[in-house]
Design a protein around this motif. Structure first.
Motif: not given
Length: 97
Positions: A14-24
């Motif tokens: 969650c970045i700044g209240g926005v859910e994001c996907d971090l893909v490695f």
């Protein structure tokens, strides 16, 4: 199926209240799938004790710069394995030590 669903190393954050996907994922750089249009930023990680790792990181940065849809995206470069400082092969200025 979206870009992040193709890889097992996906973490939701969650970045700044926005859910994001971090893909490695690791890439041998011969498969340009990591330059997908769905990418919003790049984090290029290299090992400070490996000249070949730094060379691959530079190749990845060049590929990002050469891709019109990616060249203006935020790109971070991080040296990993800082605990191996005495074995450092890449200087902090990005030259071989």
């Amino acid at each position: 199926m979206g870009f992040s669903e193709d890889y097992e190393n996906t973490v939701s954050i969650c970045i700044g209240g926005v859910e994001c996907d971090l893909v490695f994922f690791e890439s041998d750089l011969s498969d340009p799938c990591w330059l997908a249009t769905e990418v919003h930023a790049f984090l290029v990680v290299y090992s400070i004790d490996s000249k070949s790792s730094w060379k691959k990181a530079l190749m990845a940065l060049e590929m990002i710069r050469d891709q019109p849809n990616c060249r203006n995206l935020p790109t971070l470069v991080a040296g990993n394995k800082i605990d191996l400082e005495r074995k450092r092969a890449v200087t902090k200025q990005g030259k071989f030590g």
